[in-house]
Design a protein around this motif. Structure first.
Motif, PDB file in Angstrom:
ATOM      1  N   VAL A  60       0.851  -1.192   0.000  1.00 40.81           N
ATOM      2  CA  VAL A  60       0.000   0.000   0.000  1.00 40.81           C
ATOM      3  C   VAL A  60       0.880   1.233   0.000  1.00 40.81           C
ATOM      4  CG1 VAL A  60      -1.708   1.326   1.288  1.00 40.81           C
ATOM      5  CG2 VAL A  60      -1.901  -1.154   1.164  1.00 40.81           C
ATOM      6  N   LYS A  61       0.707   2.057  -1.022  1.00 43.74           N
ATOM      7  CA  LYS A  61       1.389   3.342  -1.076  1.00 43.74           C
ATOM      8  C   LYS A  61       0.481   4.333  -1.788  1.00 43.74           C
ATOM      9  CE  LYS A  61       4.162   2.295  -5.139  1.00 43.74           C
ATOM     10  NZ  LYS A  61       5.475   2.377  -5.709  1.00 43.74           N
ATOM     11  N   LEU A  62       0.848   5.599  -1.727  1.00 40.45           N
ATOM     12  CA  LEU A  62      -0.011   6.643  -2.267  1.00 40.45           C
ATOM     13  C   LEU A  62      -0.113   6.600  -3.786  1.00 40.45           C
ATOM     14  CD1 LEU A  62      -1.841   8.977  -1.620  1.00 40.45           C
ATOM     15  CD2 LEU A  62       0.161  10.460  -1.478  1.00 40.45           C
ATOM     16  N   GLY A  63       0.947   6.250  -4.464  1.00 37.96           N
ATOM     17  CA  GLY A  63       0.908   6.205  -5.924  1.00 37.96           C
ATOM     18  C   GLY A  63       0.969   7.588  -6.544  1.00 37.96           C
ATOM     19  N   LEU A  64       1.885   8.409  -6.044  1.00 33.72           N
ATOM     20  CA  LEU A  64       1.992   9.782  -6.513  1.00 33.72           C
ATOM     21  C   LEU A  64       2.217   9.886  -8.020  1.00 33.72           C
ATOM     22  CD1 LEU A  64       4.167  11.404  -3.684  1.00 33.72           C
ATOM     23  CD2 LEU A  64       1.719  11.727  -4.117  1.00 33.72           C
ATOM     24  N   ALA A  65       2.941   8.946  -8.594  1.00 32.24           N
ATOM     25  CA  ALA A  65       3.222   8.995 -10.031  1.00 32.24           C
ATOM     26  C   ALA A  65       1.943   8.916 -10.857  1.00 32.24           C
ATOM     27  CB  ALA A  65       4.168   7.871 -10.425  1.00 32.24           C
ATOM     28  N   ASN A  66       0.907   8.356 -10.280  1.00 32.46           N
ATOM     29  CA  ASN A  66      -0.365   8.273 -11.000  1.00 32.46           C
ATOM     30  C   ASN A  66      -0.980   9.651 -11.232  1.00 32.46           C
ATOM     31  OD1 ASN A  66      -0.269   5.477 -11.267  1.00 32.46           O
ATOM     32  ND2 ASN A  66      -1.035   5.216  -9.194  1.00 32.46           N
ATOM     33  N   LEU A  67      -0.527  10.634 -10.494  1.00 38.48           N
ATOM     34  CA  LEU A  67      -0.946  12.016 -10.733  1.00 38.48           C
ATOM     35  C   LEU A  67      -0.521  12.435 -12.148  1.00 38.48           C
ATOM     36  CD1 LEU A  67      -2.075  14.721  -9.639  1.00 38.48           C
ATOM     37  CD2 LEU A  67       0.186  15.147  -8.688  1.00 38.48           C
ATOM     38  N   ALA A  68       0.729  12.157 -12.501  1.00 37.78           N
ATOM     39  CA  ALA A  68       1.230  12.485 -13.838  1.00 37.78           C
ATOM     40  C   ALA A  68       0.522  11.664 -14.910  1.00 37.78           C
ATOM     41  CB  ALA A  68       2.744  12.260 -13.908  1.00 37.78           C
ATOM     42  N   VAL A  69       0.239  10.414 -14.601  1.00 34.07           N
ATOM     43  CA  VAL A  69      -0.431   9.539 -15.570  1.00 34.07           C
ATOM     44  C   VAL A  69      -1.863  10.010 -15.817  1.00 34.07           C
ATOM     45  CG1 VAL A  69      -1.237   7.178 -15.979  1.00 34.07           C
ATOM     46  CG2 VAL A  69       1.038   7.570 -15.004  1.00 34.07           C
ATOM     47  N   LEU A  70      -2.581  10.316 -14.760  1.00 31.66           N
ATOM     48  CA  LEU A  70      -3.966  10.772 -14.904  1.00 31.66           C
ATOM     49  C   LEU A  70      -4.037  12.109 -15.646  1.00 31.66           C
ATOM     50  CD1 LEU A  70      -6.873   9.991 -14.288  1.00 31.66           C
ATOM     51  CD2 LEU A  70      -6.626  11.032 -12.028  1.00 31.66           C
ATOM     52  N   LEU A  71      -3.126  13.006 -15.335  1.00 29.32           N
ATOM     53  CA  LEU A  71      -3.090  14.280 -16.049  1.00 29.32           C
ATOM     54  C   LEU A  71      -2.753  14.077 -17.525  1.00 29.32           C
ATOM     55  CD1 LEU A  71      -1.351  16.530 -13.386  1.00 29.32           C
ATOM     56  CD2 LEU A  71      -3.675  16.805 -14.296  1.00 29.32           C
ATOM     57  N   SER A  72      -1.819  13.184 -17.812  1.00 31.64           N
ATOM     58  CA  SER A  72      -1.475  12.939 -19.217  1.00 31.64           C
ATOM     59  C   SER A  72      -2.630  12.282 -19.957  1.00 31.64           C
ATOM     60  CB  SER A  72      -0.186  12.119 -19.340  1.00 31.64           C
ATOM     61  OG  SER A  72      -0.329  10.840 -18.788  1.00 31.64           O
TER      62      SER A  72
ATOM     63  N   LYS B 142      -3.185   6.720 -25.332  1.00 26.25           N
ATOM     64  CA  LYS B 142      -1.938   6.137 -25.827  1.00 26.25           C
ATOM     65  C   LYS B 142      -0.740   6.832 -25.200  1.00 26.25           C
ATOM     66  CE  LYS B 142      -0.633   7.105 -29.978  1.00 26.25           C
ATOM     67  NZ  LYS B 142      -0.485   7.249 -31.429  1.00 26.25           N
ATOM     68  N   GLU B 143      -0.802   8.149 -25.130  1.00 23.47           N
ATOM     69  CA  GLU B 143       0.296   8.911 -24.550  1.00 23.47           C
ATOM     70  C   GLU B 143       0.435   8.657 -23.049  1.00 23.47           C
ATOM     71  OE1 GLU B 143      -1.052  10.732 -28.316  1.00 23.47           O
ATOM     72  OE2 GLU B 143      -2.098  10.069 -26.521  1.00 23.47           O
ATOM     73  N   ALA B 144      -0.680   8.535 -22.356  1.00 20.83           N
ATOM     74  CA  ALA B 144      -0.636   8.234 -20.923  1.00 20.83           C
ATOM     75  C   ALA B 144      -0.035   6.856 -20.685  1.00 20.83           C
ATOM     76  CB  ALA B 144      -2.039   8.321 -20.319  1.00 20.83           C
ATOM     77  N   LEU B 145      -0.333   5.918 -21.563  1.00 23.88           N
ATOM     78  CA  LEU B 145       0.247   4.576 -21.451  1.00 23.88           C
ATOM     79  C   LEU B 145       1.760   4.635 -21.641  1.00 23.88           C
ATOM     80  CD1 LEU B 145      -0.466   1.590 -21.028  1.00 23.88           C
ATOM     81  CD2 LEU B 145      -0.695   1.385 -23.506  1.00 23.88           C
ATOM     82  N   ILE B 146       2.219   5.443 -22.589  1.00 27.27           N
ATOM     83  CA  ILE B 146       3.659   5.614 -22.803  1.00 27.27           C
ATOM     84  C   ILE B 146       4.315   6.210 -21.559  1.00 27.27           C
ATOM     85  CG2 ILE B 146       5.398   6.927 -24.112  1.00 27.27           C
ATOM     86  CD1 ILE B 146       3.455   6.653 -26.554  1.00 27.27           C
ATOM     87  N   VAL B 147       3.711   7.263 -21.020  1.00 31.61           N
ATOM     88  CA  VAL B 147       4.238   7.897 -19.804  1.00 31.61           C
ATOM     89  C   VAL B 147       4.346   6.867 -18.685  1.00 31.61           C
ATOM     90  CG1 VAL B 147       3.685   9.557 -17.956  1.00 31.61           C
ATOM     91  CG2 VAL B 147       3.438  10.233 -20.358  1.00 31.61           C
ATOM     92  N   ASN B 148       3.286   6.109 -18.489  1.00 31.43           N
ATOM     93  CA  ASN B 148       3.243   5.128 -17.408  1.00 31.43           C
ATOM     94  C   ASN B 148       4.275   4.024 -17.617  1.00 31.43           C
ATOM     95  OD1 ASN B 148       2.199   4.337 -14.969  1.00 31.43           O
ATOM     96  ND2 ASN B 148       0.227   3.679 -15.773  1.00 31.43           N
ATOM     97  N   PHE B 149       4.348   3.490 -18.821  1.00 32.43           N
ATOM     98  CA  PHE B 149       5.245   2.375 -19.107  1.00 32.43           C
ATOM     99  C   PHE B 149       6.711   2.789 -18.964  1.00 32.43           C
ATOM    100  CE2 PHE B 149       7.456  -0.611 -21.971  1.00 32.43           C
ATOM    101  CZ  PHE B 149       7.060  -1.794 -21.387  1.00 32.43           C
ATOM    102  N   VAL B 150       7.074   3.928 -19.535  1.00 39.73           N
ATOM    103  CA  VAL B 150       8.460   4.392 -19.447  1.00 39.73           C
ATOM    104  C   VAL B 150       8.819   4.694 -17.994  1.00 39.73           C
ATOM    105  CG1 VAL B 150      10.053   6.252 -20.123  1.00 39.73           C
ATOM    106  CG2 VAL B 150       8.526   5.237 -21.825  1.00 39.73           C
TER     107      VAL B 150
END
Length: 172
Positions: A33-45, A52-60
């Protein structure tokens, strides 16, 4: 096209910084269990660029963060959670009848479900599914936090990003 690539790189960098910052937060006491801060960037993208672009951001982000301060198992878990949550979030956004906050909550829940499915496969036991209630509650809470933050940032920055990308004004 170049501006879109630059914005994808910007969001990927933002996600990596947030992933790194999260390593400084103590674990809540519940494994996984963690906050998942990086998902902020993914959701915004997802909202500013597209699925497709959000998937690239997330995968990289997952690959670089996993190689930098994770391991092969963390990469596997993260990719499973990311693919599962991205599919659901992209469908909800396309449907258009829910807020970015709801999409964030759903993404948090489905990220945890995706990771749980991989864990069940790797440890070869279904007993791991007793962990579902904890992961559902944590996914709802963390997804809500990320959704609310995304909503605030999206509303304040969408005009700037749309100008940079040459897009018309979108509505949530």
């Amino acid at each position: 096209m170049k501006s879109k690539q630059a914005v994808i790189a910007l969001f990927t960098s933002f996600a990596l910084v947030l992933s790194y910052l999260e390593t400084f937060f103590p674990v809540v006491g519940i494994a996984g269990v963690k906050l998942g801060l990086a998902n902020l960037a993914v959701l915004l993208s997802l909202y500013l660029l597209g699925g497709k672009e959000a998937l690239i951001v997330n995968f990289v982000r997952i690959l670089i963060a996993g190689m930098s301060f994770g391991n092969l198992f963390s990469i596997c878990y993260s990719i499973a959670g990311a693919l599962f949550s991205m599919a659901v979030m992209a469908l909800l956004k396309k449907w258009g009848r829910v807020s970015i906050i709801t999409v964030g909550i759903t993404g948090g829940v489905f990220h945890n479900i995706g990771q749980l499915l991989v864990a069940a496969f790797l440890v070869e036991t279904y007993g791991i599914f007793s962990y579902v209630p904890v992961l559902l509650v944590s996914g709802i809470i963390t997804g809500a936090v990320i959704g609310v933050l995304s909503d605030i940032i999206y509303r304040r920055t969408k005009n700037v990003f749309n100008k940079v990308l040459g897009k018309g004004m979108e509505k949530i």
